[in-house]
Scaffold this motif. Structure first.
Motif, mmCIF file in Angstrom:
data_model
loop_
_atom_site.group_PDB
_atom_site.id
_atom_site.type_symbol
_atom_site.label_atom_id
_atom_site.label_comp_id
_atom_site.label_asym_id
_atom_site.label_seq_id
_atom_site.Cartn_x
_atom_site.Cartn_y
_atom_site.Cartn_z
ATOM 1 N N ARG A 94 6.778 0.538 -7.865
ATOM 2 C CA ARG A 94 6.503 1.737 -7.069
ATOM 3 C C ARG A 94 5.812 2.795 -7.925
ATOM 4 N NH1 ARG A 94 11.379 5.683 -5.280
ATOM 5 N NH2 ARG A 94 11.516 5.646 -7.561
ATOM 6 N N VAL A 95 4.804 3.407 -7.360
ATOM 7 C CA VAL A 95 4.182 4.588 -7.965
ATOM 8 C C VAL A 95 4.469 5.756 -7.033
ATOM 9 C CG1 VAL A 95 2.043 5.693 -8.693
ATOM 10 C CG2 VAL A 95 2.384 3.243 -9.110
ATOM 11 N N ALA B 202 4.490 7.221 -1.697
ATOM 12 C CA ALA B 202 4.690 6.220 -2.743
ATOM 13 C C ALA B 202 3.817 5.007 -2.463
ATOM 14 C CB ALA B 202 6.152 5.802 -2.814
ATOM 15 N N GLU B 203 3.274 4.435 -3.519
ATOM 16 C CA GLU B 203 2.488 3.210 -3.405
ATOM 17 C C GLU B 203 3.353 2.036 -3.836
ATOM 18 O OE1 GLU B 203 -1.803 1.297 -4.803
ATOM 19 O OE2 GLU B 203 -1.146 3.241 -5.579
ATOM 20 N N PRO C 190 0.217 10.800 -9.622
ATOM 21 C CA PRO C 190 0.910 9.507 -9.622
ATOM 22 C C PRO C 190 1.875 9.389 -10.797
ATOM 23 C CG PRO C 190 -1.343 9.253 -10.398
ATOM 24 C CD PRO C 190 -1.217 10.669 -9.948
ATOM 25 N N ARG C 191 3.049 8.827 -10.503
ATOM 26 C CA ARG C 191 4.068 8.658 -11.533
ATOM 27 C C ARG C 191 4.714 7.285 -11.338
ATOM 28 N NH1 ARG C 191 9.507 12.404 -12.198
ATOM 29 N NH2 ARG C 191 10.348 11.373 -14.059
ATOM 30 N N GLY D 135 0.820 -1.215 0.000
ATOM 31 C CA GLY D 135 0.000 0.000 0.000
ATOM 32 C C GLY D 135 0.846 1.254 0.000
ATOM 33 N N MET D 136 0.418 2.255 0.752
ATOM 34 C CA MET D 136 1.013 3.583 0.683
ATOM 35 C C MET D 136 2.084 3.788 1.758
ATOM 36 S SD MET D 136 0.598 6.088 -1.443
ATOM 37 C CE MET D 136 -1.099 5.896 -2.014
ATOM 38 N N ALA D 137 3.254 4.230 1.338
ATOM 39 C CA ALA D 137 4.300 4.718 2.246
ATOM 40 C C ALA D 137 4.295 6.228 2.164
ATOM 41 C CB ALA D 137 5.656 4.161 1.841
ATOM 42 N N ARG D 138 4.339 6.886 3.315
ATOM 43 C CA ARG D 138 4.273 8.345 3.279
ATOM 44 C C ARG D 138 5.001 8.943 4.480
ATOM 45 N NH1 ARG D 138 -1.253 9.962 2.407
ATOM 46 N NH2 ARG D 138 -1.850 7.843 1.935
#
Length: 303
Positions: free
Chosen positions: A68-69, A97-98, A76-77, A46-49
């Protein structure tokens, strides 16, 4: 016993549920680094932030590939990570990042003051910042990082000198490769006398000293110094007076001497602890260097 910090709360917050191991250099080490391993073995993390955490630099190495997004200004990239790929940012910068696949990251956290202090000690131009483009691969830093994994897995039993040697080599490499202003002193150019520059000699010795047990090859050391393998060997010999291989063997013999004098550890175990293939290898090198086999030298010098 090595100084064991708690796993950084900022990484716990950024990667909730991930496995985190951490270690830092000794107080007397010139390279003031905190090193953390962050991993997740299942898909769909999931999401790291992170909202930001101080002014230090965070350089991470992806030990494996990962999908990784990256979110830049909430856009989103897709930016997948390859093995040995690095990511460099300021800890104060927001990060989001996801991660959809398992990942294994090694983080090096370094303060600008440490960069400035160490660059001065090595006679380098002042370095107060680090920078690199996205998508950069760094096999030298990945090798050094992989050599630290056993210490991260068991910090209480880690050898502080071993950790400090590797950390010192890692920080000098970061400064040479990514230091802002590093181009001002042309680190890739050998000095006019044909030997190693001061920072190259220090880096080489730190990497080789760490190689008492770690698998860091002469080619890795040469690459870290920005030189070809053949030129590095010649320049090292001109600067130090012996070849890198011989210098490393002498370091191993010196460590063996300390263990022979200050412990009752069997010679076979000393051979293993000093990076020799077996007792016969230690005996052969020790006798050719010192003039007596290890057991006889121990008896003579402890009586």
């Amino acid at each position: 016993m090595h100084h064991l910090p708690p796993a950084p709360s900022s990484l716990h917050d950024a990667y909730p549920g991930a496995s985190i191991q951490a270690i830092r250099t000794s107080p007397g080490c010139k390279a003031a680094l905190e090193i953390s391993r962050v991993g997740y073995a299942r898909p769909g993390f999931g999401m790291a932030r992170s909202a930001g955490d101080g002014g230090d630099f965070l350089l991470s190495v992806s030990l494996t590939g990962a999908q990784r997004v990256l979110y830049c200004a909430d856009q989103p990239r897709p930016m997948p990570l390859s093995p040995d790929e690095i990511t460099l940012r300021r800890a104060a910068d927001p990060y989001r990042a996801e991660l959809s696949t398992p990942f294994d990251f090694l983080y090096f956290r370094v303060a600008p003051e440490s960069l400035d202090r160490l660059s001065g000690d090595l006679g380098m131009a002042p370095i107060r910042a680090l920078s690199c483009p996205p998508g950069q691969s760094d096999p030298v830093l990945a090798r050094l990082g992989n050599a630290l994994l056993p210490a991260l897995a068991d910090p209480v039993r880690a050898d502080p000198l071993f950790v400090d040697h590797l950390a010192m080599a890692a920080q000098i490499h970061m400064m040479q490769a990514y230091g802002c202003g590093a181009a001002d002193y042309a680190p890739d150019l050998p000095p006019a006398r044909g030997g190693l520059a001061g920072w190259q000699e220090t880096l080489a010795k730190e990497m080789l000293a760490a190689d008492l047990l770690a698998d860091v090859s002469i080619s890795d050391v040469a690459q870290g110094c920005g030189l070809s393998r053949s030129y590095f060997i010649k320049a090292f010999r001109q600067t130090v007076g012996t070849t890198p291989h011989r210098w490393l063997l002498e370091c191993r013999v010196d460590k063996a001497k300390l263990l022979l004098l200050n412990s009752d550890v069997p010679v076979s175990d000393i051979a293993r602890d000093c990076g020799f293939s077996d007792q016969a290898h230690l005996t052969r090198v020790f006798a050719s260097t010192v003039g007596a086999p290890p057991a006889a030298w121990r008896r003579q010098n402890r009586s």
